[in-house]
Design a protein around this motif. Sequence first.
Motif, PDB file in Angstrom:
ATOM      1  N   UNK A 140      10.052  26.514   5.268  1.00  0.00           N
ATOM      2  CA  UNK A 140       9.619  25.053   5.144  1.00  0.00           C
ATOM      3  C   UNK A 140      10.162  24.637   3.839  1.00  0.00           C
ATOM      4  N   UNK A 141       9.899  25.174   2.856  1.00  0.00           N
ATOM      5  CA  UNK A 141      10.152  24.734   1.376  1.00  0.00           C
ATOM      6  C   UNK A 141      11.691  24.547   1.498  1.00  0.00           C
ATOM      7  N   UNK A 142      12.419  25.498   1.840  1.00  0.00           N
ATOM      8  CA  UNK A 142      13.941  25.552   1.909  1.00  0.00           C
ATOM      9  C   UNK A 142      14.352  24.318   2.659  1.00  0.00           C
ATOM     10  N   UNK A 143      13.532  24.144   3.757  1.00  0.00           N
ATOM     11  CA  UNK A 143      14.201  23.181   4.634  1.00  0.00           C
ATOM     12  C   UNK A 143      13.811  21.824   4.075  1.00  0.00           C
ATOM     13  N   UNK A 144      12.846  21.603   3.384  1.00  0.00           N
ATOM     14  CA  UNK A 144      12.578  20.160   2.634  1.00  0.00           C
ATOM     15  C   UNK A 144      13.503  19.879   1.731  1.00  0.00           C
ATOM     16  N   UNK A 145      14.131  20.904   0.820  1.00  0.00           N
ATOM     17  CA  UNK A 145      15.018  20.521   0.197  1.00  0.00           C
ATOM     18  C   UNK A 145      16.197  19.683   0.770  1.00  0.00           C
TER      19      UNK A 145
END
Length: 426
Positions: free
Chosen positions: A82-87
Amino acid sequence: MVAVAPELKIKEELAFYRRELCDNILPFWIQRALDRDYGGYFTCFNNAGTELVSTDKYVWSQGRLVWVFAELAAMLGEERFLDYAKLGVDFLLQHALLPDGSAAFLLSRTGEPKEPAPGSGLATSIYADCFVVLGLSCYARVTGNREILQFAGELYQSIERRLQGEFRTDPYPIPQGMYAHGVAMILLTTSQELRDAQRALGDLDHLQTNEKCRGYVQLIFDLFYKGGLLQEMVQPGQPGESLLERYINPGHSLECLWFMLHQALEDGDQALVEACADLAEATYKVGWDEQYGGLLLFVDRDGGAPRGEVGALAGHPMVRKVQQDWSHKLWWPHSEALYTTLLAYALTKRPTLWELYAKTKEYTFRTFPHPDPAVGEWIQIRDRQGAPMEAVVALPVKDPFHIARCLMLIIQLLERMERQVEGEAQ
């Protein structure tokens, strides 16, 4: 030879695909793609994956990577995805839309809109808009974020309005007076992603969006289903003998078929399941290269190299592409074909579909994965004989979307099949 009771190999298949996804594909992108300074992702690598050739960011590819990371978060239950997606989500929300509400096609590393070519304009493809909706809808579904769902829904409505007039589809412009299967199929999958997000968040608009999904399935059959195959382009009122009306794109056909199979599952439509299974088998009959193996990029509807009149369209980008690239072997048709044939087999139990899946798997994993495990990922573009090519397909990017998406879908399907077998054994 038809495998006996192929369900007995489910555990083996699951282990294989989990390794491919988690040990080969994902490490490449986690190590190389994340731009933690400015947001979004780097995707402009050479085909071998050994060199980043540009820090530009194609909105088309940014939206697709958001989908990949958000779906991974849902499937694997790991917060880091989710952190990667939020980028990508934050980058798209801040930079993707132009003042008129359409999506830019290309952005600089820091997010400034750029023309793909001098004088081309900034909003050159409605496909970019669709992939933004696709990625943001998935992220909204996984996180429950209503603001992002609203953003995706408003962009979807903007796409619908533009479809009533003139719109662009770079890098594959549609000749005047013709209709392209690719537009209908991307609208189907985009609508399905939006519907699923709306339903997950309790938005009753999902009912209306599902009606649009059904409408796109019907449109595909009404306009593009001819002679037992899905035609890529049609020109109403014409005899249908030109090059662009005769050619078949096996990868697009097989990709679209699993979109329609998902809709058949949504609606409990067994007749649609069988029609899609028939189409898959027919597509392989004309699309599979019996000499060298693998799916050809483009074929004539009667098989072999595309043929037919070009007339006034001589020199048109689509005519050139079909004539010059027809024999190439690309990663994405084979990725899509793996999932479509396995899904169609699971839904029909036709031995012929298991055979198609098995030979596609053998060719795909013999041909595309990078031979150097230190690099990983796949060498995505090959010539007819299977040798690597340094060429541009659609965008000048290396994009994990087709590979990762289909690996995830296959894993999820095999897990369902495993549960079914175990339930029947009890």
